[in-house]
Design a protein around this motif. Structure first.
Motif, short mmCIF file in Angstrom:
data_model
loop_
_atom_site.label_atom_id
_atom_site.label_comp_id
_atom_site.label_asym_id
_atom_site.label_seq_id
_atom_site.Cartn_x
_atom_site.Cartn_y
_atom_site.Cartn_z
N LEU A 79 -5.48 -0.75 -0.17
CA LEU A 79 -5.89 -1.87 -1.02
C LEU A 79 -6.91 -2.77 -0.37
O LEU A 79 -7.66 -3.46 -1.07
CB LEU A 79 -4.66 -2.70 -1.41
N LEU A 80 -6.94 -2.80 0.97
CA LEU A 80 -7.84 -3.68 1.70
C LEU A 80 -8.49 -2.93 2.85
O LEU A 80 -7.81 -2.18 3.57
CB LEU A 80 -7.08 -4.89 2.27
N THR A 81 -9.79 -3.13 3.04
CA THR A 81 -10.41 -2.72 4.28
C THR A 81 -10.09 -3.79 5.32
O THR A 81 -9.87 -4.95 4.98
CB THR A 81 -11.93 -2.57 4.13
N ARG A 82 -10.08 -3.41 6.58
CA ARG A 82 -9.62 -4.35 7.62
C ARG A 82 -10.77 -5.08 8.30
O ARG A 82 -10.61 -6.22 8.69
CB ARG A 82 -8.80 -3.61 8.66
N ARG A 83 -11.90 -4.50 8.50
CA ARG A 83 -13.00 -5.16 9.19
C ARG A 83 -14.32 -4.85 8.48
O ARG A 83 -14.88 -3.78 8.69
CB ARG A 83 -13.07 -4.72 10.65
N PRO A 84 -14.76 -5.75 7.61
CA PRO A 84 -14.16 -7.02 7.22
C PRO A 84 -13.00 -6.81 6.23
O PRO A 84 -12.87 -5.71 5.67
CB PRO A 84 -15.31 -7.77 6.55
N VAL A 85 -12.22 -7.87 6.02
CA VAL A 85 -11.09 -7.79 5.09
C VAL A 85 -11.61 -7.97 3.68
O VAL A 85 -11.99 -9.08 3.28
CB VAL A 85 -10.02 -8.85 5.42
N ARG A 86 -11.64 -6.88 2.93
CA ARG A 86 -12.14 -6.90 1.56
C ARG A 86 -11.31 -5.94 0.71
O ARG A 86 -10.82 -4.93 1.22
CB ARG A 86 -13.62 -6.48 1.49
N PRO A 87 -11.19 -6.23 -0.59
CA PRO A 87 -10.47 -5.29 -1.46
C PRO A 87 -11.23 -3.98 -1.60
O PRO A 87 -12.46 -3.97 -1.70
CB PRO A 87 -10.39 -6.02 -2.81
N THR A 88 -10.50 -2.88 -1.56
CA THR A 88 -11.08 -1.59 -1.93
C THR A 88 -11.23 -1.55 -3.46
O THR A 88 -10.89 -2.51 -4.15
CB THR A 88 -10.16 -0.45 -1.47
N ALA A 89 -11.73 -0.44 -3.96
CA ALA A 89 -11.84 -0.31 -5.43
C ALA A 89 -10.46 -0.44 -6.07
O ALA A 89 -10.29 -1.10 -7.10
CB ALA A 89 -12.48 1.02 -5.78
N ALA A 90 -9.45 0.19 -5.44
CA ALA A 90 -8.09 0.08 -5.97
C ALA A 90 -7.57 -1.35 -5.83
O ALA A 90 -6.88 -1.87 -6.72
CB ALA A 90 -7.17 1.05 -5.23
N GLY A 91 -7.91 -2.02 -4.72
CA GLY A 91 -7.48 -3.40 -4.53
C GLY A 91 -8.11 -4.34 -5.54
O GLY A 91 -7.45 -5.26 -6.04
N ALA A 92 -9.39 -4.12 -5.84
CA ALA A 92 -10.06 -4.95 -6.84
C ALA A 92 -9.42 -4.78 -8.21
O ALA A 92 -9.26 -5.75 -8.96
CB ALA A 92 -11.55 -4.60 -6.90
N ARG A 93 -9.02 -3.55 -8.53
CA ARG A 93 -8.36 -3.32 -9.81
C ARG A 93 -7.00 -4.00 -9.84
O ARG A 93 -6.60 -4.58 -10.85
CB ARG A 93 -8.22 -1.82 -10.06
N GLU B 42 0.84 -1.20 0.00
CA GLU B 42 0.00 0.00 0.00
C GLU B 42 0.87 1.26 0.00
O GLU B 42 0.53 2.26 -0.65
CB GLU B 42 -0.93 -0.02 1.21
N GLY B 43 2.01 1.20 0.71
CA GLY B 43 2.92 2.34 0.69
C GLY B 43 3.54 2.56 -0.68
O GLY B 43 3.70 3.69 -1.14
#
Length: 289
Positions: free
Chosen positions: A47-61, A40-41
């Protein structure tokens, strides 16, 4: 972008858990957290939300890019290893169920080969990454046209054979007595969903050029005798290569497909740098010698 960090990210996103990814990868949970923070740095975004652990829009891309990128790296590693490591004593040939025609089976040598039946969608990556030495895949195509295969790595693709198509249906079906069938006449029929034992329904719908082919019972096996029995029992139609349909026992029947003009095509996938034994086997499979 560090591929080790990318693999950790893919594992966390796939499992939805930092601790699960740590167990899967053999890391500590702290190391997994550090990998994600470093990635992420590097990309300067969450890239991920922590609770729950899911990809953000950038992580999904990023996930859309990660699979092909990591596969290319694995393919490059396998390609180099083939040049640096002694060839294996046995050659592993992966094949989708319908790719195993009589001509192919006859061309196999008596010893030194392991035949592995796999889902057709998994075979290109297996060849590219060195999980298997060669692969046989099948699908629908216009006569003499190549199959549309995923671009997973530099692979040599060679046509092995083409076969006409036939529709498998119960003997009591109203169309069973026809000399040939048009796919357009069967769009409203119920079809067996047998993605490995028969031509997959998405491919049949694509050939039809419109929605249709209502799925009935789903069969996840690869045994043709079971497929014949399911069709004979009235569970739906199936599209097959003519050679597979030619041996259909009663009370099922196979009627040739007249239109659209399509064939069942089989292709051999060879890595960019095959070993000498793999090259010899590929020659047998493509020439029958």
């Amino acid at each position: 972008m560090d591929p080790h960090l990318l693999r950790t990210f893919v594992a966390v996103a796939r499992l939805g858990s930092f601790s699960g990814a740590a167990r899967d990868l053999g890391y500590t949970q702290s190391a997994v957290s550090q990998h994600i923070a470093a990635l992420e740095g590097d990309l300067r975004t969450e890239l991920l939300t922590r609770r729950p652990v899911r990809p953000t829009a950038a992580g999904a891309r990023l996930l859309e890019h990660a699979g092909p990128l990591l596969l290319r790296l694995d393919a490059a590693r396998a390609d180099v290893a083939r040049l640096a490591v002694a060839p294996p004593e046995r050659i592993t040939l992966a094949a989708s169920p319908l790719a195993l025609g009589p001509r192919t089976l006859t061309a196999l040598p008596a010893t030194g080969v392991t035949l592995r039946v796999m889902p057709r969608a998994e075979i290109p990556a297996a060849v590219a990454t060195g999980a298997v030495d060669l692969g046989l895949v099948d699908g629908l195509a216009a006569p003499s046209d190549p199959l549309r295969l995923p671009d997973v790595a530099p692979l040599t693709v060679t046509g092995v054979g083409e076969d006409e198509l036939a529709v498998l249906l119960p003997a009591g079906h109203p169309l069973a007595g026809r000399s040939a069938l048009r796919l357009a006449d069967l769009g409203d029929a119920r079809w067996l969903d047998a993605p490995e034992a028969g031509i997959p329904l998405p491919a049949v719908r694509a050939a039809l050029g419109m929605p249709g082919c209502r799925p009935s019972l789903r069969y996840d096996g690869t045994d043709l005798q079971t497929l014949y029995a399911l069709s004979a029992a009235g569970h739906g139609l199936t599209l097959l290569p003519h050679r597979a349909a030619a041996s259909v026992p009663p009370p099922a029947v196979a009627v040739p497909l007249s239109t659209p003009r399509l064939v069942h095509r089989t292709e051999l996938l060879t890595p960019h740098t095959p070993t000498p034994p793999a090259t010899a086997l590929a020659h047998r499979l493509t020439t029958g010698a």
